[in-house]
Design an enzyme around this catalytic site. Structure first.
Site, short mmCIF file in Angstrom:
data_model
loop_
_atom_site.label_atom_id
_atom_site.label_comp_id
_atom_site.label_asym_id
_atom_site.label_seq_id
_atom_site.Cartn_x
_atom_site.Cartn_y
_atom_site.Cartn_z
N GLU A 261 0.85 -1.20 0.00
CA GLU A 261 0.00 0.00 0.00
C GLU A 261 0.88 1.24 0.00
OE1 GLU A 261 -2.73 0.38 3.21
OE2 GLU A 261 -3.53 -1.65 3.01
N GLU A 315 -13.68 5.54 -0.14
CA GLU A 315 -14.53 4.59 0.58
C GLU A 315 -15.22 5.32 1.74
OE1 GLU A 315 -12.47 0.60 1.09
OE2 GLU A 315 -10.82 1.81 0.28
N LYS A 318 -15.19 4.13 5.77
CA LYS A 318 -13.99 3.89 6.54
C LYS A 318 -13.99 4.79 7.78
CE LYS A 318 -10.17 2.57 5.04
NZ LYS A 318 -8.79 2.48 4.52
N GLU A 324 -9.00 9.23 5.63
CA GLU A 324 -9.20 7.79 5.42
C GLU A 324 -10.23 7.52 4.33
OE1 GLU A 324 -7.76 5.00 6.70
OE2 GLU A 324 -6.25 6.33 7.54
#
Length: 425
Positions: A261, A315, A318, A324
């Site tokens: 990542e 997203e 999250k 985030e």
């Protein structure tokens, strides 16, 4: 003997791929994402040939059948103790989550848990390696362990020291777990995965950390006096710190390092310095350009770097700070979260009205501009330092052997069915 001959023919039909390739993390902690079929359209536009999941979502794996994309799938944390204590559970997991998708979908890696060693659950720490061993044995029983690696991803918090890179060392309390884990990875030719985010260093101390240094922009660099190597970006320094730690662990043979990542958020809370569309475009655009140029780190300049960018979509479910929920290259409607350069097709089938803002609300309309992988944002200064994500081997290690099916021919399908049939009984 006949089966061995069939397998020999199969191996002859496989191609060895050592080139650096763009990888993308496909997370799904959201309630407004497009279908896997639409995600496949966007990934093709990115020219991404590697995708990393955090589970083994059958919908996604089926949607990519015949695509040629190599998948990393994940065993969730809550299954790790069970796989460690019950080898038959690993065999069941392989039968349910791997075999049904082969050979149509290429699965090359399975990750067991995520950042387990920096957690506080001692049962998880003790279970991690046994679970990996059980899963490898289950794959071996199906004659596919040589094509599917078993590993786990770590945060940089496994290091007690990371700067300068030559001082890289693992935390002393983790060595009893990391040393045998490295031995397993070396024995099975599996990579060591690291989640590396220079953004966190900048966010934590924006007054001292050079933004150009973390964004792969032109800068004076940082000299490691012990090695004489100069680092033009923080990500390279982080990777070589891991490389030093691995070499110092005294576990045996060299192990490939990959960064599973890395990314930069396009939006954050008021106290999250640097989270902006402009910085995200520079970080990921420069990163992707370096992947296309097959750059290496100063510690392993001859090895092309592979990257898994985090992440495909914003997203909206999250937890944590706003950043985030804003690591995506794309918004849920398929429009780019920021401009890295190229046009991508408009996806169909999405039922929202446009731009996700990270909390489930949308405003705006769907669009069609997309991203380019091989080119970063145009910068008049032209300074792009070497950097990347899904990392590379040290200069002393063997090159990674990654086999890919050249096509789903009837012969290949028969071979896979014959071999995998041994696991279904």
């Amino acid at each position: 003997m006949a089966l061995r001959l069939l397998l020999a023919v199969a191996v002859g039909a496989l191609a060895l791929d050592l080139a650096a390739a763009l990888g993308v993390n496909y997370g799904q902690v959201a309630d407004n994402l497009p279908s896997p079929q639409d995600a496949a359209v966007l990934l093709r536009a990115l020219k991404a040939t590697k995708v990393k999941l955090y589970d083994a979502d059958a919908r996604v794996l089926s949607a990519f059948a015949g695509s040629g994309v190599d998948f990393t799938v994940g065993v969730p944390d809550n299954l790790v103790p069970r796989l460690a204590s019950n080898p038959s559970a690993a065999a069941t997991w392989v039968r349910a989550n791997i075999l049904p998708h082969l050979p149509a979908t290429s699965i090359t890696t399975v990750t067991v848990g995520n950042e387990v060693l920096t957690g506080t659950d001692t049962t998880m720490l003790r279970s991690l390696l046994p679970a990996m061993e059980s899963l490898h044995a289950a794959l071996a029983a199906c004659n596919i362990s040589s094509h599917i690696a078993v590993t786990t991803a770590h945060s940089l918090a496994v290091l007690s020291s990371s700067f300068p890179p030559s001082s890289g060392a693992f935390r002393h309390d983790l060595l009893p777990y990391i040393t045998p884990l490295l031995s397993f990875l070396a024995k099975t030719n599996s990579p060591f995965l690291i989640n590396a985010y220079p953004y966190f260093a900048y966010k934590g101390d924006p007054g001292s950390v050079d933004l150009d240094y973390v964004l792969f922009q032109s800068n004076a660099g940082v000299l490691d006096v012990a090695t004489g190597l100069r680092y033009g970006n923080m990500l390279h320094a982080q990777v070589d710190a891991v490389r030093t730690a691995i070499c110092a662990a005294d576990y045996g043979r060299a192990v490939e390092i990959q960064v599973s990542e890395t990314g930069w958020p396009s939006q954050g809370d008021g106290d999250e310095a640097g989270a902006s569309p402009q910085n995200a475009a520079r970080y990921n655009g420069n990163l992707m350009r370096l992947v296309a140029q097959r750059k290496g780190t100063p510690g392993a300049p001859g090895e092309p770097l592979q990257v898994y960018v985090f992440a495909l979509f914003n997203e909206n479910q999250k937890p944590g700070p706003a950043s985030e929920r804003h690591y995506g290259l794309f918004k849920p409607d398929g429009t780019p979260a920021y401009d890295v350069g190229v046009k991508a097709p408009t996806i169909g089938g999405w039922k929202g009205s446009g731009n996700d803002n990270g909390n489930g609300a949308n405003n705006g309309t769907g669009g069609g501009a997309g991203l380019v992988v091989a080119e970063g944002p145009s910068e008049t200064g032209g300074g792009v330092g070497p950097g990347t994500g899904y990392y590379t081997i040290s200069s002393a290690t063997l090159k990674a052997k990654r086999w890919r099916c050249t096509g789903s021919t009837p012969l290949m399908a028969i071979i896979f069915l014959v071999v995998y049939g041994l696991c279904w009984s």
